[in-house]
Design an enzyme around this catalytic site. Sequence first.
Site: not given
Length: 323
Positions: A178, A227, A297
């Site tokens: 990520r 998310s 995130e």
Amino acid sequence: MSFPELKLGDWTAQLRGRLTPNQLLSEITWFRVGGPAQLLFQPADEEDLAFFLKNLPDDIRVTVLGLGSNLLIRDGGIDGVVIRLSARGFGGIEVLDGHRIKAGAAVPDLRVAQAAAEAGIDGLTFYSGIPGGIGGALYMNAGCYGTETRDRMVELRAVTRQGEIVTLSNADMGYLYRKSNGPRGAVFVSAVYAGTPGEPEEIKQRMREITEKRESSQPIRSKTGGSTFKNPDGHSSWKLIDEAGGRGLKIGDAQVSELHCNFLLNTGEASAYDLELLGETVRNKVRAKSGIELKWEIRRMGHFAPGKDVREFLDGDVFTGAV
């Protein structure tokens, strides 16, 4: 609130894109929260973007936004220039030889997966399960169901902060989970992906299965950013949040989803402050329960509204600027 006018000079008359002062960014984020951009620039195409960045003074902050899915913009807004690529100038898809596909940075991830399936290119079905656009996927190495952007991206085109158009390889991006480590300040404008041969109907069936799974397990029709926290090694964030008593937790109109508790929701008129404060409350509860410190995130950026600072884990440092 609003920012003072950002005066750039006569050279802006040569731009073909659109400049909009004090554009409310809540209108383009999936959370539907956030203050204004001091100046929003939507370039007409790659050359227009390069001309703009080449002439923009170095001391002016530049922030690049994608489709607004994985993003929390604070209530005080973003100073400097915010760049958002339009579908008109950066929304093309081209099927190439060798089971490859080229996509503009403003193309939604789902459309790339669909175009690849139609062309019999396998390996990009995971994009059907990711909200947002290609630009954001390239920046954060978006992935799901065992595949990440770095597994399929061959090369990308970008415009540097100095206005130079460059081609970057997969290795140049330094991808991690990520996260990317490409040239600082570069704006990604398109990318080439490599897949493998496949049968279109088989690929489409797997995409339908991914869509059904998402719709049954995630609040995708709500005002959400996707998310919220990265999965720590060996753990699932949603499970840690659930075990810490975070499922359904509310602050104002900000709520932890009952359906999937790694999603934050704006259930009505939540502010960015409400959502970020809720996120830090969740992080605090998880740390107290398991000793694990969840990492965001979702990208958070911009200025807090006066008197509405949020501290890390509620008692740590105050976040400032883009994260």
